[in-house]
Design an enzyme around this catalytic site. Structure first.
Site, PDB file in Angstrom:
ATOM      1  N   MET A  19       0.899  -1.029  -0.208  1.00  0.00           N
ATOM      2  CA  MET A  19       0.117  -0.044  -0.021  1.00  0.00           C
ATOM      3  C   MET A  19       0.742   1.184  -0.067  1.00  0.00           C
ATOM      4  O   MET A  19       1.766   1.362   0.909  1.00  0.00           O
ATOM      5  CB  MET A  19      -0.878  -0.071   1.348  1.00  0.00           C
ATOM      6  CG  MET A  19      -1.801  -1.086   1.211  1.00  0.00           C
ATOM      7  SD  MET A  19      -2.900  -1.084   2.599  1.00  0.00           S
ATOM      8  CE  MET A  19      -1.824  -1.925   3.705  1.00  0.00           C
ATOM      9  N   GLN A  72       7.679  -4.713  -4.842  1.00  0.00           N
ATOM     10  CA  GLN A  72       6.500  -4.579  -5.932  1.00  0.00           C
ATOM     11  C   GLN A  72       6.688  -3.529  -6.911  1.00  0.00           C
ATOM     12  O   GLN A  72       7.127  -2.202  -6.549  1.00  0.00           O
ATOM     13  CB  GLN A  72       5.217  -4.493  -5.253  1.00  0.00           C
ATOM     14  CG  GLN A  72       4.017  -4.684  -6.560  1.00  0.00           C
ATOM     15  CD  GLN A  72       2.687  -4.145  -6.056  1.00  0.00           C
ATOM     16  OE1 GLN A  72       2.245  -3.270  -5.864  1.00  0.00           O
ATOM     17  NE2 GLN A  72       1.829  -5.326  -5.821  1.00  0.00           N
ATOM     18  N   CYS A 102      -3.364  -1.884  -9.140  1.00  0.00           N
ATOM     19  CA  CYS A 102      -3.772  -0.356  -8.774  1.00  0.00           C
ATOM     20  C   CYS A 102      -4.738   0.432  -9.599  1.00  0.00           C
ATOM     21  O   CYS A 102      -4.580   0.425 -10.607  1.00  0.00           O
ATOM     22  CB  CYS A 102      -2.464   0.575  -8.703  1.00  0.00           C
ATOM     23  SG  CYS A 102      -2.660   2.358  -7.910  1.00  0.00           S
ATOM     24  N   ASN A 204      -7.675 -11.419  -1.623  1.00  0.00           N
ATOM     25  CA  ASN A 204      -7.552 -10.148  -0.957  1.00  0.00           C
ATOM     26  C   ASN A 204      -8.623  -9.410  -1.212  1.00  0.00           C
ATOM     27  O   ASN A 204      -9.552  -9.402  -2.265  1.00  0.00           O
ATOM     28  CB  ASN A 204      -6.343  -9.318  -1.803  1.00  0.00           C
ATOM     29  CG  ASN A 204      -6.161  -8.023  -1.223  1.00  0.00           C
ATOM     30  OD1 ASN A 204      -5.921  -6.907  -2.194  1.00  0.00           O
ATOM     31  ND2 ASN A 204      -6.295  -7.696  -0.008  1.00  0.00           N
ATOM     32  N   GLY A 228      -4.928  -5.766   3.696  1.00  0.00           N
ATOM     33  CA  GLY A 228      -4.560  -4.388   3.220  1.00  0.00           C
ATOM     34  C   GLY A 228      -4.886  -3.465   4.236  1.00  0.00           C
ATOM     35  O   GLY A 228      -4.598  -3.155   5.292  1.00  0.00           O
TER      36      GLY A 228
END
Length: 330
Positions: A19, A72, A102, A204, A228
């Site tokens: 994040m 990432q 994203c 997720n 998250g």
């Protein structure tokens, strides 16, 4: 045993989602202490990496206590992705992860992140190039599809596995949904049930309690769960879920001393790592969850999100600890 390449993560791992401005070293350290099995860096622009931009390069900072960890990256250009993979390898993470999920406009408009979901062939091409550019195991995090009419996650999973990825994390929303509505894990289950799929599939989206984690594990059959937003300001979610899995009982929430200690260490390390301005600003989003539900805490939280000097902020945390010393969290 769940494995990403040669990396063993236990029987059912819990992962901290990457994040932006959240999963940095100060916060990752807290999550690791509370039982997170694997974490990822904030996502890193490949263009920033190959141009040696300070904001991108600093995100490669990895500390021994954080391992295993994945770096990432996100990007849309073949050559840049390949060159960035070589740079990441020098940082020696356990895993290199590609962000194809994203939903933020400034990323999507460059055909990066979830933007690539409109061109699956290109997604596969970029992934294959990265796999061939590094010795690190490559994983991917993505969404169900661009919108409800273009969910192709089963095809995506097969094709990415075919070009060499070692695990796939799926957020149960489309790009069009952003973070709204309920995550649909039924498509994640279909990927896991596909007899062609042999890599780990991590789910997720919306996991915010031990009960929900257990329900989704049993209902959808995933190999692990990535958490998250529920971890922001509440790293204890990892230990609470693990305790529930092991005992079937809910664990008592952290007391005020644990909360203040975590907030204090988080803040101090953030200032050390990001500097006196950014360190203070980027810790603010965590305070709501650190002190959620406490009567009268609003006046203190207002100070925490307006004061800029470290000594002043630490003094507020001391006030909170003293005032709520006997408060019982439920």
């Amino acid at each position: 045993m769940v494995k990403i390449g040669d990396l063993s993560l236990g029987e059912f791992p819990f992962l901290l989602a990457p994040m932006e401005d959240v999963s940095d070293p100060p916060f990752r350290a807290l999550c690791k202490e509370q039982g997170c099995d694997m974490m990822y860096t904030e996502f890193i622009s490949v263009e920033g990496l190959i141009r040696d931009a300070k904001k991108s390069v600093v995100k490669l900072d990895i500390y021994p206590e954080e391992r295993p960890i994945g770096v990432q990256i996100f990007g849309a250009e073949l050559d840049s992705m390949m060159r960035a993979a070589e740079i990441v390898e020098e940082a020696q993470p356990e895993v290199l992860d590609i962000n194809f999920g994203c939903p933020v406009k400034k990323v999507v408009c460059k055909m990066a992140g979830a933007g690539i979901l409109r061109d699956i062939d290109r997604m596969v091409e970029l992934t294959e190039a990265v796999v061939k550019s590094t010795k690190l195991p490559v994983t991917v995090k993505t969404r169900l599809g661009w919108d409800q009419n273009s969910i192709k996650i089963e095809e995506v999973a097969e094709r990415l596995q075919d070009v060499g990825i070692k695990a796939l994390s799926i957020h149960g929303r489309t790009r069009a949904q952003m973070y709204k509505g309920e995550a649909d894990w039924s498509h994640i289950a279909k990927v896991k049930e596909n007899p062609r799929i042999h890599i780990p599939i991590f789910g997720n989206g919306d996991i915010d309690s031990p009960e929900k984690a257990k329900l989704y594990k049993e209902r959808y059959g995933v190999d692990g769960i990535m958490i998250g937003r529920a971890a922001i300001g509440y790293p204890w979610i990892f230990r609470e879920i693990k305790h529930y899995f092991e005992t079937g009982e809910k664990m008592a929430p952290p007391n005020i001393h644990e909360r203040v200690d975590a907030a204090r260490r988080h803040l101090i390390r953030a200032v050390e790592w990001k500097g006196p301005v950014l360190g203070v600003l980027e810790t603010r989003r965590h305070y709501t969850n650190y002190f959620r539900g406490m009567p009268g805490v609003k006046e203190y939280r207002k100070k925490l999100v307006t004061l800029m000097e470290l000594p002043d902020l630490l003094a507020v945390l001391e006030e909170i600890e003293a005032r709520y010393a006997d408060y019982v969290f439920s």
